[in-house]
Design an enzyme around this catalytic site. Sequence first.
Site, mmCIF file in Angstrom:
data_model
loop_
_atom_site.group_PDB
_atom_site.id
_atom_site.type_symbol
_atom_site.label_atom_id
_atom_site.label_comp_id
_atom_site.label_asym_id
_atom_site.label_seq_id
_atom_site.Cartn_x
_atom_site.Cartn_y
_atom_site.Cartn_z
ATOM 1 N N ASP A 152 0.887 -1.384 -0.106
ATOM 2 C CA ASP A 152 -0.121 0.195 -0.038
ATOM 3 C C ASP A 152 1.032 1.223 0.015
ATOM 4 O O ASP A 152 2.290 1.050 0.608
ATOM 5 C CB ASP A 152 -0.899 0.005 1.257
ATOM 6 N N THR B 220 -11.157 2.584 -6.593
ATOM 7 C CA THR B 220 -11.446 3.166 -7.815
ATOM 8 C C THR B 220 -12.770 4.204 -7.657
ATOM 9 O O THR B 220 -13.989 3.789 -8.005
ATOM 10 C CB THR B 220 -12.098 2.091 -8.962
ATOM 11 N N GLU C 18 -18.838 -4.777 3.209
ATOM 12 C CA GLU C 18 -18.293 -4.097 4.554
ATOM 13 C C GLU C 18 -19.411 -4.413 5.580
ATOM 14 O O GLU C 18 -20.659 -4.401 5.431
ATOM 15 C CB GLU C 18 -18.062 -2.583 4.489
ATOM 16 N N TYR D 10 -38.171 -13.193 -15.532
ATOM 17 C CA TYR D 10 -38.380 -11.515 -16.143
ATOM 18 C C TYR D 10 -36.959 -10.784 -16.105
ATOM 19 O O TYR D 10 -36.824 -9.923 -16.390
ATOM 20 C CB TYR D 10 -39.239 -10.505 -15.133
ATOM 21 N N GLY E 176 -45.826 -5.427 -22.031
ATOM 22 C CA GLY E 176 -47.002 -5.049 -22.418
ATOM 23 C C GLY E 176 -48.023 -5.915 -21.655
ATOM 24 O O GLY E 176 -47.860 -6.437 -20.562
ATOM 25 N N CYS F 270 -51.946 -6.538 -18.007
ATOM 26 C CA CYS F 270 -51.828 -6.180 -16.441
ATOM 27 C C CYS F 270 -50.553 -5.040 -16.104
ATOM 28 O O CYS F 270 -50.874 -4.282 -15.435
ATOM 29 C CB CYS F 270 -51.487 -7.425 -15.962
ATOM 30 N N LYS G 292 -51.143 -1.303 -17.119
ATOM 31 C CA LYS G 292 -52.370 -0.565 -16.303
ATOM 32 C C LYS G 292 -52.162 -0.846 -14.913
ATOM 33 O O LYS G 292 -52.326 0.122 -14.024
ATOM 34 C CB LYS G 292 -53.620 -1.286 -16.872
ATOM 35 N N LYS H 292 -47.150 -11.144 -25.725
ATOM 36 C CA LYS H 292 -45.737 -12.184 -25.465
ATOM 37 C C LYS H 292 -46.270 -13.461 -26.322
ATOM 38 O O LYS H 292 -47.531 -13.911 -26.719
ATOM 39 C CB LYS H 292 -45.524 -12.481 -24.261
HETATM 40 N N1 LIG Z 1 -15.454 -2.003 0.017
HETATM 41 C C1 LIG Z 1 -16.099 -2.892 -0.552
HETATM 42 O O1 LIG Z 1 -17.079 -3.360 0.558
HETATM 43 C C2 LIG Z 1 -15.823 -3.523 -1.823
HETATM 44 C C3 LIG Z 1 -16.625 -4.681 -2.218
HETATM 45 C C4 LIG Z 1 -16.388 -5.070 -3.551
HETATM 46 C C5 LIG Z 1 -15.477 -4.364 -4.415
HETATM 47 N N2 LIG Z 1 -14.931 -3.231 -4.050
HETATM 48 C C6 LIG Z 1 -13.982 -2.585 -4.762
HETATM 49 O O2 LIG Z 1 -12.687 -2.989 -4.375
HETATM 50 C C7 LIG Z 1 -11.922 -1.719 -4.460
HETATM 51 C C8 LIG Z 1 -11.041 -1.453 -3.334
HETATM 52 O O3 LIG Z 1 -12.331 -1.166 -2.337
HETATM 53 P P1 LIG Z 1 -11.941 -0.667 -0.936
HETATM 54 O O4 LIG Z 1 -13.195 -0.361 -0.356
HETATM 55 O O5 LIG Z 1 -11.187 -1.780 -0.326
HETATM 56 O O6 LIG Z 1 -10.957 0.590 -1.072
HETATM 57 P P2 LIG Z 1 -10.291 1.482 0.061
HETATM 58 O O7 LIG Z 1 -10.155 2.753 -0.198
HETATM 59 O O8 LIG Z 1 -10.489 1.102 1.465
HETATM 60 O O9 LIG Z 1 -8.871 0.794 -0.182
HETATM 61 C C9 LIG Z 1 -7.951 1.125 -1.340
HETATM 62 C C10 LIG Z 1 -6.406 1.191 -0.752
HETATM 63 O O10 LIG Z 1 -5.655 1.204 -1.856
HETATM 64 C C11 LIG Z 1 -4.495 2.107 -1.568
HETATM 65 N N3 LIG Z 1 -3.982 2.562 -2.784
HETATM 66 C C12 LIG Z 1 -4.097 3.549 -3.570
HETATM 67 N N4 LIG Z 1 -3.152 3.453 -4.512
HETATM 68 C C13 LIG Z 1 -2.201 2.454 -4.367
HETATM 69 C C14 LIG Z 1 -0.972 2.021 -5.044
HETATM 70 N N5 LIG Z 1 -0.494 2.549 -6.163
HETATM 71 N N6 LIG Z 1 -0.361 1.076 -4.637
HETATM 72 C C15 LIG Z 1 -0.990 0.237 -3.603
HETATM 73 N N7 LIG Z 1 -1.982 0.472 -2.805
HETATM 74 C C16 LIG Z 1 -2.717 1.707 -3.289
HETATM 75 C C17 LIG Z 1 -4.934 3.125 -0.657
HETATM 76 O O11 LIG Z 1 -4.048 3.808 0.175
HETATM 77 C C18 LIG Z 1 -5.982 2.179 -0.006
HETATM 78 O O12 LIG Z 1 -5.493 1.776 1.295
HETATM 79 C C19 LIG Z 1 -12.436 -0.703 -5.180
HETATM 80 O O13 LIG Z 1 -12.537 -0.876 -6.665
HETATM 81 C C20 LIG Z 1 -14.049 -1.209 -4.870
HETATM 82 O O14 LIG Z 1 -15.017 -0.532 -5.602
HETATM 83 C C21 LIG Z 1 -15.069 -3.119 -2.657
#
Ligand SMILES: NC(=O)c1ccc[n+]([C@@H]2O[C@H](COP(=O)([O-])OP(=O)(O)OC[C@H]3O[C@@H](n4cnc5c(N)ncnc54)[C@H](O)[C@@H]3O)[C@@H](O)[C@H]2O)c1
Length: 438
Positions: free
Chosen positions: A30, A86, A161, A257, A265, A268, A271, A324
Amino acid sequence: MKISIFGLGYVGAVSLACLARDGHAVVGVDIDEAKLELIRNGRTPVVEEGMVALMQEVAASGRVLVTQDAARAVRDTDISLICVGTPSASNGAQDQSALVRLAHDLGRGARGKDTSHVFVFRSTMVPGTVEDILTPILERESGKASGTDFHVAFQPEFLREGSSIRDYDKPPFTIVGASSDVPVQVLRQLFGHLPGEFISTSIRTAETVKYTCNNFHALKITFANETARLCNALGVDPFAVMDLVCRDRQLNISPAYLRPGFAYGGSCLPKDLRATMHLARTHDVELPLHAAISLSNRVHVERAIGKVLDTGKRRIGMIGLSFKTGTDDLRESPLVQLAEHFLGKGLELLVYDPEVHLSRLLGANRRFIEQHVPHIGALIRHDLAEVVAASELLVLGLRDRDTVASLRNLTRDDHVLVDLVDIPDRAGMRGDYIGLCW
Ligand SMILES: NC(=O)c1ccc[n+]([C@@H]2O[C@H](COP(=O)([O-])OP(=O)(O)OC[C@H]3O[C@@H](n4cnc5c(N)ncnc54)[C@H](O)[C@@H]3O)[C@@H](O)[C@H]2O)c1
């Protein structure tokens, strides 16, 4: 397996802890030194049920290393899981800057490596990102070729989470998007023991599935909340209503579905949706999601009209008219809307529907034709061959197997076929094929 994990947020930290727990040697990477320090000290960088104890356990196991050196982490491991954030940019676009920066470091790491490496992207990313943006960076920076010197895959993450360790251990399914078998086999070794089906598909499909799942979840929450608002205004218990709605596993909580096709359409849905909207208005309840349903349905009909008109063909044969397959009910059939539009544009039209023979129609349907669309009634033919022979373009609006089988013998190379419903077994049918959903 030696695994590097990039991005130690919710997804990366939980994956690191669970993979180390399962006996793998894991290198966590990280850019945030504070997170690395926490992990070194056996503490969790994210607040998640079970993570405090699990981080202590895996830090003490000696199987976890953390570093900011991305290139080295690639060199020292066999497989990398990329879990960086992202987030949304201010215009709603996906901010891929962290991913792109990291891809450069990963590529440089692969450059100095003698053995093959598997890069598994787990961050949620817009379809096409892995193949169009990240893989070219990896190839450029490493000087190596994807698919031979290294491999890429996209494996969407489905943890939530608050219950992420439980979700890690019991995902709904494991989906691996890849363009070759190597990363699929590696990921099967790593995650194949988890419950839920292990499915491999294309990278773009896997990227899209993740978005579709999240959009669907947002849709479900909003649908339940809108229903609750209306129930509240009506003095009805929303929990009792939604509980019963969810108990129907045949039509409600099921694949029913959810197959892409043509607009809805019939007598049901339109309307009843209208009545719901009226009811909501009279109680001053806003239901924007419900309101958008009929708008979206109209867009689907307009799209079909556009596909036909774009061809420039003027002699149209409509195969199917009822709302359908398998019914003669024409009320609010979107195919009737299509037919009326074509007539309005001055196109020549003939119609065939095995269920809709004017001479056989009774009651409401006969009245419907006579009162509302007598001009279409006059265009209905009993003989499929007559309709096909007279037409340049066929609008395929029913999935009736007998009709489809007959079409195989009747279509010509100069026909244009506009398929609204993904007709079954279309192999052997002649003519230029245009699918509505493709
Ligand atoms: N949070 C969720 O519940 C969840 C569930 C499924 C998917 N996702 C996806 O997973 C991805 C991560 O989500 P998250 O919630 O864990 O993100 P987060 O923001 O909690 O963590 C991302 C981490 O990436 C680190 N980081 C950034 N640039 C970096 C680099 N160049 N090298 C190494 N580390 C770097 C940041 O310092 C941070 O600690 C996202 O794309 C999110 O959409 C999240």
